[in-house]
Design an enzyme around this catalytic site. Sequence first.
Site, PDB file in Angstrom:
ATOM      1  N   GLU A 102       0.213  -1.287   5.591  1.00 45.41           N
ATOM      2  CA  GLU A 102       1.245  -0.837   6.523  1.00 45.41           C
ATOM      3  C   GLU A 102       0.999   0.592   6.973  1.00 45.41           C
ATOM      4  O   GLU A 102       1.234   0.948   8.129  1.00 45.41           O
ATOM      5  CB  GLU A 102       2.621  -0.950   5.856  1.00 45.41           C
ATOM      6  CG  GLU A 102       3.806  -0.705   6.794  1.00 45.41           C
ATOM      7  CD  GLU A 102       4.284   0.744   6.846  1.00 45.41           C
ATOM      8  OE1 GLU A 102       5.171   1.034   7.659  1.00 45.41           O
ATOM      9  OE2 GLU A 102       3.761   1.581   6.073  1.00 45.41           O
TER      10      GLU A 102
ATOM     11  N   ASP B 240       0.826  -1.210   0.000  1.00 48.40           N
ATOM     12  CA  ASP B 240       0.000   0.000   0.000  1.00 48.40           C
ATOM     13  C   ASP B 240       0.859   1.258   0.000  1.00 48.40           C
ATOM     14  O   ASP B 240       2.054   1.219   0.296  1.00 48.40           O
ATOM     15  CB  ASP B 240      -0.945   0.010   1.208  1.00 48.40           C
ATOM     16  CG  ASP B 240      -0.191   0.001   2.534  1.00 48.40           C
ATOM     17  OD1 ASP B 240       0.771  -0.787   2.673  1.00 48.40           O
ATOM     18  OD2 ASP B 240      -0.566   0.775   3.442  1.00 48.40           O
TER      19      ASP B 240
END
Length: 480
Positions: free
Chosen positions: A144, A77
Site C-alpha cells: 500500500e 506493509d
Amino acid sequence: MELSQLEPQVIWKNFAALNSVPRPSKKEEKVIAFIKSFGENLGLPTTVDEVGNVIIKKPATKGMEDRKAIVLQSHLDMVCQKNNDVNFDFETQGIQMEVDGDWVKAKGTTLGADNGLGVAAIMSVLESTDLAHPDLEALFTIDEETGMTGAIGLKPGQLKGKILLNLDTEEDDEIDIGCAGGVDVTASQTYPVAKSTGQIVKITVKGLQGGHSGMDIHKGFGNSNVILGRFLYSGLEKENIQLISIDSGSLRNAIPREGNAVFSVRNATEFIENAEELKASILEEFAAIEKDLQINIENYSTEEKAVSEEDSKKIILALKGAHNGVYRMSPDVADLVETSNNIARVELKDGALRILNLSRSSVESSKHAVADQLKSVFALAGMKVEFGGSYPGWKPKPGSEIVKLMEKIYEKDFGEKPLVVACHAGLECGIIGANYPEMEMVSFGPTIRGAHSPDEKANITSVKKFWGFLKEILADIPAK
C-alpha cells in the site's frame, strides 16, 4: 508497563506478533506467510491471490447469518524509516517497541501502527469466539505504501461482501469517507563529470520532523530537499557552483527529514559566510515548529568528480522552481487539502540524478495539473520525466447506510458526534471501489501520531476505544 499488559490485550498481542515479522513494502514475503499461517491455523478458508493479497473468510456467528457480509481490510506493509544514528535492518529485524505513558512507540524507527494496528484488529476478530458478526472476509493487501499494487491487483469477483471497513486512518474521532489519489513523478538525467575547479563545501540538514506526505503536508514542516535547494540557489549569482553529490530524503510518501549536498564554489570562505546568514534566517523561520533542526555548513574534501557549472545551475533552478507543499485547498470541503506535492528524494551521484515526487489530489484533473507543472519545470531543465503508480481518489458518499450506522453508534457510545471527513492521503478504498462499485466503504482507526517517521506512536487509550467501536459496528450490521 509491558506491552503484554496493555488493554485490550488481544490487540496488543497480535500487534506484537505482527511487528516481530519484517514487512517492508515490496518485500512482504515473510508477513504474507505469517498471515496465511494465522488463517490456516484457525481452520479458516485462506487464500493468497496472484499479487500476494491474503484473504481469510469467517462465517457469521449464530443469529447473524441474515446480515450483510462485511470486508475488513488493512495493508500488511509498513513505511521503513529510522534515525541516522540507529543501527536497524527492516528486512531482517522485528520492530523494537516500548510504552511511554499513554503511547506505544518504537526505538528510533517507524512503529508500523500504520497499518499494523488495523491488521491486529482484524486478526483479533478472526480468532474471536465470543464476538457477534456477520459473514466476514478479511482482506490483507500488500504494498500500500509504495504503489498500492495489492489493491490494484485485486480482481473483481474475489470478494462477496457488501460493506468494506478499511481500518487505516489515524484519528479516532473521524469517520473517513473519501481520500486523495496520487501519482509518482520522477525526474532523471545523467551528466558528464570532471574534477571540480573550486573549493569543496558540504551542507547537512537534519533533525526535521518529517511525517506523512499527505496528512502532514499542510503543517508547514521543513523539507530537507527544499532547504538544501535554498542554500544552493543563494550561491548561484556569486559562485561557480559545481554539484558533486546530493543525498536527501528517502520514500515518496514521507516528508524528507535529513540530507546533505556536496559541491564546489569559487570562494568557500565567502560562500560559508553568506550561507551562515541564510542559516540563521531559516532557523528563525522554523523555530516554532522544527525545534530540533540542525544545519551544518563546512569545508570538505572529496575525490568525487563534479557536474559542470552549467548543468549544476539547471539542477539548482529546477529544485528551486518545482512546487512543494499545498497546491490547492478544496473549495468543497472545509480545511481539506485538495492537491499537493512532496519533493521526497533527491539523489545525485557520479553525475546520475534522480528527483522523486509524490503528487496527491482528491480531484483527478488537479492531480494531473500539479504533475504536469512539475514535468514542465524539470523538462525545461533538460531532464527526463516519467509518471508512474497513478491511483484514483475515493469520492465521498456521506449518506450511505454504513456511515449513518457508525455515526449513531459513535454518538451513543462517546456522547458526541464523530467528524465525517475526507483525507489527503492515499487509501485503498478508491482502487478497490473501481472493481466493486456497489460496495459501501468507510475508513476509521485509532489515533496515531507521526506516521511515516521515526516519531510514529500509537495512543493506548484510543486503541481501546477503537476496538470497542469496531466490535459494536460488527454486531449492529443491518440485514441483507
